[in-house]
Design a protein around this motif. Structure first.
Motif, short mmCIF file in Angstrom:
data_model
loop_
_atom_site.label_atom_id
_atom_site.label_comp_id
_atom_site.label_asym_id
_atom_site.label_seq_id
_atom_site.Cartn_x
_atom_site.Cartn_y
_atom_site.Cartn_z
N SER A 33 0.85 -1.18 0.00
CA SER A 33 0.00 0.00 0.00
C SER A 33 0.89 1.24 0.00
N VAL A 34 0.72 2.08 -1.02
CA VAL A 34 1.48 3.32 -1.11
C VAL A 34 0.63 4.44 -0.54
N ILE A 35 1.21 5.21 0.37
CA ILE A 35 0.48 6.28 1.04
C ILE A 35 1.14 7.62 0.72
N ILE A 36 0.35 8.54 0.18
CA ILE A 36 0.87 9.84 -0.25
C ILE A 36 0.08 10.94 0.44
N PRO A 37 0.68 11.69 1.34
CA PRO A 37 -0.02 12.83 1.96
C PRO A 37 -0.06 14.00 0.98
N THR A 38 -1.21 14.65 0.89
CA THR A 38 -1.34 15.76 -0.06
C THR A 38 -2.02 16.97 0.57
N LEU A 39 -1.68 18.12 0.04
CA LEU A 39 -2.36 19.37 0.35
C LEU A 39 -2.11 20.31 -0.83
N ASN A 40 -3.14 20.44 -1.67
CA ASN A 40 -3.06 21.29 -2.87
C ASN A 40 -1.88 20.90 -3.77
N GLU A 41 -1.92 19.66 -4.21
CA GLU A 41 -0.85 19.12 -5.07
C GLU A 41 -1.37 18.78 -6.47
N ASP A 58 -0.95 -4.07 -9.27
CA ASP A 58 -1.51 -4.67 -8.06
C ASP A 58 -1.40 -3.80 -6.82
N LEU A 59 -0.92 -2.56 -7.01
CA LEU A 59 -0.74 -1.67 -5.87
C LEU A 59 -2.06 -1.11 -5.35
N GLU A 60 -2.06 -0.81 -4.07
CA GLU A 60 -3.11 0.01 -3.48
C GLU A 60 -2.49 1.38 -3.25
N ILE A 61 -3.05 2.42 -3.85
CA ILE A 61 -2.52 3.78 -3.73
C ILE A 61 -3.51 4.59 -2.91
N ILE A 62 -3.07 5.09 -1.76
CA ILE A 62 -3.94 5.85 -0.87
C ILE A 62 -3.46 7.30 -0.83
N ILE A 63 -4.33 8.20 -1.22
CA ILE A 63 -4.05 9.63 -1.14
C ILE A 63 -4.64 10.13 0.18
N ALA A 64 -3.78 10.50 1.11
CA ALA A 64 -4.23 10.98 2.42
C ALA A 64 -4.25 12.50 2.37
N ASP A 65 -5.42 13.05 2.12
CA ASP A 65 -5.52 14.49 1.86
C ASP A 65 -5.86 15.28 3.12
N GLY A 66 -5.17 16.40 3.28
CA GLY A 66 -5.35 17.23 4.46
C GLY A 66 -6.26 18.42 4.26
N GLY A 67 -7.11 18.37 3.23
CA GLY A 67 -8.06 19.45 3.00
C GLY A 67 -7.72 20.32 1.81
N SER A 80 -7.75 4.25 -11.26
CA SER A 80 -8.59 3.19 -10.69
C SER A 80 -7.98 2.56 -9.44
N GLN A 81 -6.66 2.60 -9.30
CA GLN A 81 -6.01 1.99 -8.13
C GLN A 81 -5.93 2.94 -6.94
N THR A 82 -6.45 4.13 -7.11
CA THR A 82 -6.28 5.17 -6.09
C THR A 82 -7.53 5.35 -5.25
N ARG A 83 -7.32 5.50 -3.96
CA ARG A 83 -8.39 5.81 -3.02
C ARG A 83 -8.02 7.04 -2.23
N VAL A 84 -8.96 7.93 -2.02
CA VAL A 84 -8.71 9.15 -1.26
C VAL A 84 -9.24 9.00 0.16
N VAL A 85 -8.40 9.31 1.12
CA VAL A 85 -8.77 9.30 2.53
C VAL A 85 -8.61 10.72 3.06
N CYS A 86 -9.63 11.26 3.66
CA CYS A 86 -9.56 12.61 4.23
C CYS A 86 -9.03 12.53 5.66
N ALA A 87 -8.14 13.46 6.00
CA ALA A 87 -7.49 13.40 7.31
C ALA A 87 -7.28 14.80 7.86
N ARG A 88 -7.02 14.85 9.15
CA ARG A 88 -6.64 16.11 9.77
C ARG A 88 -5.33 16.58 9.17
N ARG A 89 -5.22 17.87 8.90
CA ARG A 89 -4.04 18.42 8.24
C ARG A 89 -2.79 18.24 9.09
N GLY A 90 -1.71 17.91 8.42
CA GLY A 90 -0.44 17.63 9.06
C GLY A 90 0.10 16.35 8.48
#
Length: 274
Positions: A33-41, A58-67, A80-90
């Motif tokens: 699982s690849v995890i990428i934190p984002t904020l206006n990217e 076969d990867l799971e790509i998770i975009i952990a967005d801070g708003g 299609s392999q990407t999922r967005v997860v909303c999170a507290r900024r930081g």
């Protein structure tokens, strides 16, 4: 067991349950699982997602967005392999949120302005077959040519805590990450802090392949000046100065202009059919 002082498992209480695990890597038995934190990217997220899809289907790509207030989320959802997860900024909180939702056995944390080569995921899979390796990272290269940045890139090959940072990526077994309690709830030096704990637990492996990253902060503030600041802040942190206090001298990433990543290399162009 997750440390009680960390709230990373609570950050995703409003998110959906984790996805069903993707297909295990061929011949490795791992799910990454690849995890990428984002904020206006919006200017960089398509490129790193495209790189990762090129690496493996076969990867799971998770975009952990801070708003994000731009098109980051909309662009990420095109894959299609990407999922967005909303999170507290930081960055630390966002990466914890993504890790909590991850279905993989191996977590790979990357920055949104990174670029990876087609064999990156394969190298992680092969490396983590060795159960003695607790975690690891990559060497670093920049998207801008400069003698000073070249020197910094060469220094990143040294497998030492003073030469290893978040922009070099971090791969670790999810079970180990959970046992550590994830990233600390701090707004700065979260990559250095977790690495200190990792290196106390087991073997840390630095792979001999590079992650390319944006030189935007160096170009915005001045290459030599930024490197002096970086070095001084790390030394002060290891000397016991609190990370929140040091953050004031580093500046806000949101103040650094986002720029699109340069064109793919010849290898990447071949992978993407360009």
């Amino acid at each position: 067991m997750i440390s009680s002082h960390d709230d990373w498992t609570r950050l995703t209480a409003h998110n959906a349950a984790p996805l069903s695990p993707p297909t295990k890597g061929l011949g490795t038995g791992f799910v990454i699982s690849v995890i990428i934190p984002t904020l206006n990217e919006e200017s960089t997220i398509a490129a790193i997602c495209s790189d990762l899809v090129c690496c493996s289907k076969d990867l799971e790509i998770i975009i952990a967005d801070g708003g994000s207030s731009d098109n980051t989320i909309a662009i990420a959802k095109r894959f299609s392999q990407t999922r967005v997860v909303c999170a507290r900024r930081g960055r630390g909180a966002q990466m914890n949120a993504g890790a909590h939702q991850a279905g993989g056995d191996i977590l790979l944390f990357l920055h949104a302005d990174s670029s990876v080569s087609p064999n990156t995921i394969h190298r992680v899979e092969q490396t983590m077959k060795d159960e003695s390796i607790y975690a690891g990272s990559f060497c670093l290269a920049f998207d801008y040519h400069s003698p000073l940045l070249t020197l910094y890139s060469k220094a990143s090959r040294i497998n030492h805590i003073l030469f290893t940072y978040g922009d070099q990526g971090l791969f670790i077994r999810k079970s180990h990450f959970e046992a550590l309690g994830g990233y600390r709830n701090i707004s700065f030096m979260e990559d250095v802090e977790i690495q200190k704990r990792i290196r106390r637990q087991g073997k840390f492996k630095k792979l001999d392949i590079s992650i390319h990253t944006s030189a935007r902060r160096y170009l915005s503030h001045g290459i030599l000046k930024q490197q002096v600041i970086n070095t001084a802040l790390v030394i002060l942190y290891h000397s016991g100065i609190p990370a929140p206090w040091l953050k004031h001298f580093y500046g806000d990433d949101r103040e650094v202009k986002r720029t699109s990543r340069p064109a793919f290399s010849k290898v990447e162009q071949a992978c993407h059919g360009e």
